[in-house]
Design a protein around this motif. Structure first.
Motif, PDB file in Angstrom:
ATOM      1  N   SER A  70       1.003  -1.249   0.083  1.00 19.70           N
ATOM      2  CA  SER A  70      -0.208  -0.310   0.152  1.00 19.70           C
ATOM      3  C   SER A  70       0.830   1.258  -0.151  1.00 19.70           C
ATOM      4  O   SER A  70       2.366   1.064   0.221  1.00 19.70           O
ATOM      5  CB  SER A  70      -0.942  -0.115   1.069  1.00 19.70           C
ATOM      6  OG  SER A  70      -0.253   0.112   2.427  1.00 19.70           O
ATOM      7  N   ARG A  71       0.210   2.402  -0.259  1.00 25.91           N
ATOM      8  CA  ARG A  71       0.969   3.581  -0.264  1.00 25.91           C
ATOM      9  C   ARG A  71       0.284   4.485   0.795  1.00 25.91           C
ATOM     10  O   ARG A  71      -0.880   4.432   1.035  1.00 25.91           O
ATOM     11  CB  ARG A  71       1.054   4.311  -1.785  1.00 25.91           C
ATOM     12  CG  ARG A  71      -0.007   4.330  -2.035  1.00 25.91           C
ATOM     13  CD  ARG A  71      -0.098   4.771  -3.935  1.00 25.91           C
ATOM     14  NE  ARG A  71      -1.045   5.121  -4.336  1.00 25.91           N
ATOM     15  CZ  ARG A  71      -1.348   5.501  -5.800  1.00 25.91           C
ATOM     16  NH1 ARG A  71      -0.496   5.637  -6.285  1.00 25.91           N
ATOM     17  NH2 ARG A  71      -2.705   5.563  -5.905  1.00 25.91           N
ATOM     18  N   ASP A  72       1.276   5.694   1.058  1.00 27.74           N
ATOM     19  CA  ASP A  72       0.808   6.607   1.829  1.00 27.74           C
ATOM     20  C   ASP A  72      -0.477   7.533   1.206  1.00 27.74           C
ATOM     21  O   ASP A  72      -0.473   7.507  -0.006  1.00 27.74           O
ATOM     22  CB  ASP A  72       1.673   7.584   2.573  1.00 27.74           C
ATOM     23  CG  ASP A  72       1.392   8.422   3.717  1.00 27.74           C
ATOM     24  OD1 ASP A  72       1.941   8.098   4.874  1.00 27.74           O
ATOM     25  OD2 ASP A  72       0.626   9.139   3.570  1.00 27.74           O
ATOM     26  N   ARG A  73      -1.527   7.475   1.966  1.00 25.64           N
ATOM     27  CA  ARG A  73      -2.704   8.253   1.453  1.00 25.64           C
ATOM     28  C   ARG A  73      -2.058   9.765   0.826  1.00 25.64           C
ATOM     29  O   ARG A  73      -2.858  10.062  -0.045  1.00 25.64           O
ATOM     30  CB  ARG A  73      -3.848   8.486   2.418  1.00 25.64           C
ATOM     31  CG  ARG A  73      -4.314   7.131   2.938  1.00 25.64           C
ATOM     32  CD  ARG A  73      -5.739   7.085   3.624  1.00 25.64           C
ATOM     33  NE  ARG A  73      -6.184   6.121   4.149  1.00 25.64           N
ATOM     34  CZ  ARG A  73      -7.273   5.808   5.166  1.00 25.64           C
ATOM     35  NH1 ARG A  73      -7.833   6.828   5.442  1.00 25.64           N
ATOM     36  NH2 ARG A  73      -7.757   4.740   5.090  1.00 25.64           N
ATOM     37  N   ASP A  74      -1.273  10.193   1.457  1.00 23.35           N
ATOM     38  CA  ASP A  74      -0.642  11.461   1.175  1.00 23.35           C
ATOM     39  C   ASP A  74       0.207  10.974   0.248  1.00 23.35           C
ATOM     40  O   ASP A  74       1.377  10.887   0.628  1.00 23.35           O
ATOM     41  CB  ASP A  74      -0.384  12.335   2.187  1.00 23.35           C
ATOM     42  CG  ASP A  74       0.365  13.689   1.663  1.00 23.35           C
ATOM     43  OD1 ASP A  74       0.741  14.343   2.478  1.00 23.35           O
ATOM     44  OD2 ASP A  74       0.373  13.946   0.344  1.00 23.35           O
ATOM     45  N   ASN A  75      -0.047  10.856  -1.006  1.00 22.01           N
ATOM     46  CA  ASN A  75       0.873  10.171  -1.795  1.00 22.01           C
ATOM     47  C   ASN A  75       2.312  11.130  -2.223  1.00 22.01           C
ATOM     48  O   ASN A  75       3.351  10.748  -2.551  1.00 22.01           O
ATOM     49  CB  ASN A  75       0.378  10.212  -3.458  1.00 22.01           C
ATOM     50  CG  ASN A  75       0.862   9.001  -4.084  1.00 22.01           C
ATOM     51  OD1 ASN A  75       1.370   7.873  -3.354  1.00 22.01           O
ATOM     52  ND2 ASN A  75       0.854   8.845  -5.404  1.00 22.01           N
ATOM     53  N   ALA A  76       2.126  12.273  -1.646  1.00 23.04           N
ATOM     54  CA  ALA A  76       3.336  13.223  -1.744  1.00 23.04           C
ATOM     55  C   ALA A  76       4.573  12.797  -0.922  1.00 23.04           C
ATOM     56  O   ALA A  76       5.549  13.249  -0.949  1.00 23.04           O
ATOM     57  CB  ALA A  76       2.811  14.564  -1.493  1.00 23.04           C
ATOM     58  N   LYS A  77       4.126  11.984   0.049  1.00 19.33           N
ATOM     59  CA  LYS A  77       5.272  11.710   1.133  1.00 19.33           C
ATOM     60  C   LYS A  77       6.107  10.322   0.372  1.00 19.33           C
ATOM     61  O   LYS A  77       6.992   9.870   0.951  1.00 19.33           O
ATOM     62  CB  LYS A  77       4.511  11.105   2.245  1.00 19.33           C
ATOM     63  CG  LYS A  77       3.954  12.263   3.184  1.00 19.33           C
ATOM     64  CD  LYS A  77       3.538  11.596   4.393  1.00 19.33           C
ATOM     65  CE  LYS A  77       2.686  12.911   5.176  1.00 19.33           C
ATOM     66  NZ  LYS A  77       2.353  12.181   6.598  1.00 19.33           N
ATOM     67  N   ASN A  78       5.678  10.084  -0.804  1.00 19.62           N
ATOM     68  CA  ASN A  78       6.312   8.901  -1.649  1.00 19.62           C
ATOM     69  C   ASN A  78       6.639   7.725  -0.537  1.00 19.62           C
ATOM     70  O   ASN A  78       7.849   7.280  -0.522  1.00 19.62           O
ATOM     71  CB  ASN A  78       7.501   9.555  -2.235  1.00 19.62           C
ATOM     72  CG  ASN A  78       7.105  10.504  -3.304  1.00 19.62           C
ATOM     73  OD1 ASN A  78       6.201  10.453  -3.825  1.00 19.62           O
ATOM     74  ND2 ASN A  78       7.993  11.427  -3.425  1.00 19.62           N
ATOM     75  N   THR A  79       5.751   7.263   0.200  1.00 18.25           N
ATOM     76  CA  THR A  79       6.013   6.132   0.961  1.00 18.25           C
ATOM     77  C   THR A  79       5.060   4.882   0.696  1.00 18.25           C
ATOM     78  O   THR A  79       3.850   5.224   0.473  1.00 18.25           O
ATOM     79  CB  THR A  79       5.646   6.702   2.367  1.00 18.25           C
ATOM     80  OG1 THR A  79       6.596   7.687   2.758  1.00 18.25           O
ATOM     81  CG2 THR A  79       5.808   5.409   3.649  1.00 18.25           C
ATOM     82  N   VAL A  80       5.660   3.819   0.582  1.00 19.10           N
ATOM     83  CA  VAL A  80       5.172   2.714   0.612  1.00 19.10           C
ATOM     84  C   VAL A  80       5.133   1.605   1.722  1.00 19.10           C
ATOM     85  O   VAL A  80       6.545   1.841   2.381  1.00 19.10           O
ATOM     86  CB  VAL A  80       5.151   1.836  -0.817  1.00 19.10           C
ATOM     87  CG1 VAL A  80       5.153   2.637  -1.956  1.00 19.10           C
ATOM     88  CG2 VAL A  80       6.714   1.485  -0.880  1.00 19.10           C
ATOM     89  N   TYR A  81       4.207   0.762   1.924  1.00 18.29           N
ATOM     90  CA  TYR A  81       4.386   0.013   3.079  1.00 18.29           C
ATOM     91  C   TYR A  81       4.207  -1.811   2.522  1.00 18.29           C
ATOM     92  O   TYR A  81       3.529  -1.813   1.460  1.00 18.29           O
ATOM     93  CB  TYR A  81       3.459  -0.133   4.024  1.00 18.29           C
ATOM     94  CG  TYR A  81       3.208   1.402   4.605  1.00 18.29           C
ATOM     95  CD1 TYR A  81       2.322   2.359   3.864  1.00 18.29           C
ATOM     96  CD2 TYR A  81       4.102   1.869   5.512  1.00 18.29           C
ATOM     97  CE1 TYR A  81       2.279   3.831   4.227  1.00 18.29           C
ATOM     98  CE2 TYR A  81       4.030   3.240   5.998  1.00 18.29           C
ATOM     99  CZ  TYR A  81       3.328   4.046   5.431  1.00 18.29           C
ATOM    100  OH  TYR A  81       3.299   5.440   5.730  1.00 18.29           O
ATOM    101  N   LEU A  82       4.557  -2.529   3.120  1.00 20.05           N
ATOM    102  CA  LEU A  82       4.450  -3.831   2.808  1.00 20.05           C
ATOM    103  C   LEU A  82       3.990  -4.633   3.892  1.00 20.05           C
ATOM    104  O   LEU A  82       4.891  -4.839   5.080  1.00 20.05           O
ATOM    105  CB  LEU A  82       5.587  -4.616   2.127  1.00 20.05           C
ATOM    106  CG  LEU A  82       5.516  -6.069   1.794  1.00 20.05           C
ATOM    107  CD1 LEU A  82       4.633  -6.152   0.612  1.00 20.05           C
ATOM    108  CD2 LEU A  82       6.999  -6.689   1.385  1.00 20.05           C
ATOM    109  N   GLN A  83       2.898  -5.068   4.267  1.00 23.39           N
ATOM    110  CA  GLN A  83       2.115  -5.707   5.465  1.00 23.39           C
ATOM    111  C   GLN A  83       2.163  -7.069   5.148  1.00 23.39           C
ATOM    112  O   GLN A  83       2.008  -7.644   3.978  1.00 23.39           O
ATOM    113  CB  GLN A  83       0.819  -5.292   5.513  1.00 23.39           C
ATOM    114  CG  GLN A  83       0.014  -6.088   6.625  1.00 23.39           C
ATOM    115  CD  GLN A  83       0.837  -5.911   8.014  1.00 23.39           C
ATOM    116  OE1 GLN A  83       1.065  -4.717   8.465  1.00 23.39           O
ATOM    117  NE2 GLN A  83       1.068  -6.785   8.916  1.00 23.39           N
TER     118      GLN A  83
END
Length: 122
Positions: A70-83
């Motif tokens: 998934s990615r941060d809802r605020d896409n400007a943060k350019n952050t992704v997660y792997l659960q």
């Protein structure tokens, strides 16, 4: 310069869960996709999961239904997660974050993090 920084690896028992995070920063014109790869000892690096700028996802067959990118809802943060849930010993590997970008001339660029170790004990 572009920096890709992962966090969240560690040691977990089989059946447990971990969440990896990856943040990309720096001189970025456009991010096309971000994803996670892994490399176990003696094996080639393989794609685990990827998410595009449009939100499309791809998973390795071996992790489908257990891992979620998934990615941060605020896409400007350019952050992704792997659960990662229901972890298995065969998930043990160094996990690398990959960021695919394009510059203003539409030339592709690939950036990698340094990797984070995930160890699943049986």
């Amino acid at each position: 310069q572009v920096h890709v920084v992962e966090s969240g690896g560690g040691l977990v028992q089989a059946g447990g869960s971990l969440r990896l995070s990856c943040a990309t920063s720096g001189s970025i014109f456009r991010i096309n996709a971000m994803g996670w790869y892994r490399q176990a000892p003696g094996k080639q690096r393989e794609l685990v999961a990827q998410i595009t700028a449009a939100g499309s996802t791809t998973y390795a067959i071996s992790v489908k239904d257990r891992f979620t990118i998934s990615r941060d809802r605020d896409n400007a943060k350019n952050t992704v997660y792997l659960q990662m849930n229901s972890l298995k010993p065969e998930d043990t590997a160094v996990y690398y974050c990959n960021t695919q970008t394009a510059d203003f001339l539409r030339r592709p660029h690939d950036y990698w993090g340094q990797g984070t170790q995930v160890t699943v004990s049986s």
